[in-house]
Each structure stands twice: as structure tokens, then as C-alpha cells.
Design a protein around this motif. Structure first.
Motif, PDB file in Angstrom:
ATOM      1  N   LEU A   1     -67.775  67.474-133.389  1.00 51.38           N
ATOM      2  CA  LEU A   1     -66.900  66.859-132.391  1.00 51.38           C
ATOM      3  C   LEU A   1     -67.770  66.388-131.238  1.00 51.38           C
TER       4      LEU A   1
ATOM      5  N   LEU B   1     -62.452  61.903-127.762  1.00 59.27           N
ATOM      6  CA  LEU B   1     -63.326  62.693-128.622  1.00 59.27           C
ATOM      7  C   LEU B   1     -63.450  62.006-129.975  1.00 59.27           C
TER       8      LEU B   1
ATOM      9  N   LEU C   1     -59.292  70.095-138.709  1.00 56.67           N
ATOM     10  CA  LEU C   1     -59.704  70.501-137.366  1.00 56.67           C
ATOM     11  C   LEU C   1     -58.678  71.457-136.759  1.00 56.67           C
TER      12      LEU C   1
ATOM     13  N   LEU D   1     -64.389  62.961-134.014  1.00 58.30           N
ATOM     14  CA  LEU D   1     -64.668  63.940-135.065  1.00 58.30           C
ATOM     15  C   LEU D   1     -65.407  63.194-136.163  1.00 58.30           C
TER      16      LEU D   1
ATOM     17  N   LEU E   1     -58.161  61.716-130.111  1.00 62.51           N
ATOM     18  CA  LEU E   1     -59.095  62.093-131.161  1.00 62.51           C
ATOM     19  C   LEU E   1     -59.297  60.947-132.143  1.00 62.51           C
TER      20      LEU E   1
ATOM     21  N   LYS F   1     -58.041  65.489-139.412  1.00 58.18           N
ATOM     22  CA  LYS F   1     -57.378  66.043-138.226  1.00 58.18           C
ATOM     23  C   LYS F   1     -56.715  67.374-138.548  1.00 58.18           C
TER      24      LYS F   1
ATOM     25  N   ALA G   1     -66.553  73.609-130.365  1.00 54.57           N
ATOM     26  CA  ALA G   1     -67.022  72.859-131.526  1.00 54.57           C
ATOM     27  C   ALA G   1     -68.500  73.127-131.790  1.00 54.57           C
TER      28      ALA G   1
END
Length: 83
Positions: A71, A79, A43, A81, A22, A40, A64
Motif C-alpha cells: 500500500l 492510496l 485488503l 494497492l 483506494l 480490495k 501496511a
């Protein structure tokens, strides 16, 4: 598995095969450093609050989209964000 470790910790040992790393970026695409942990954590909180049960990267991206979480896919496994 979603690998939310910082890049410095990723270098200490690889995540299991099939994991997605991420990245957190601003809406302009710049890496977000100072508020990285906060983003993070937000999320993960949203995942818990909605009872997300994503078993794959594709399912996580679908979750998402439904929950208006910015995302995005990056490459074949990672991925992003956007905050």
C-alpha cells in the motif's frame, strides 16, 4: 475512512472529508480492473484478521509496512494497492 468504491460510484457522491480513495494497480502501475474487487476484498480481510486499528492514512500506511501489504501513498490523500 478508506473509500474502496469504484470510480463510477465515487461520482455519485463524495466521501466524507479526510477520506482516502483506494486505487488498485498492477506492479507496473497500470490500473487493475478485472480483479479490482478481489484485491480490495483481500485488503479488507487482512485488516480484519490482523485487528488493524488505523485512525489515519499514516497509521494505515504504517500498518501496511508492518504486514507486508503493498500500500503506497498517492498525492495528499489517496492510496494505491499494488498487486
Amino acid at each position: 475512512m478508506l473509500d474502496a468504491r469504484s470510480e463510477a460510484y465515487v461520482a455519485l457522491g463524495p466521501a466524507p472529508a479526510g477520506s482516502a480513495f483506494l486505487h488498485v494497480e498492477t506492479s507496473e502501475g497500470r490500473a487493475l480492473n478485472h480483479f479490482n474487487k478481489h484485491a480490495k476484498g483481500a485488503l479488507v480481510r487482512r485488516l480484519a484478521e490482523t485487528g488493524a486499528a488505523a485512525a489515519s492514512r499514516g497509521e494505515l500506511l504504517a500498518w501496511a509496512a508492518v504486514h507486508d501489504v503493498p500500500l503506497l501513498p498517492r498525492g495528499e490523500a489517496d492510496l494505491v494497492l499494488r498487486v
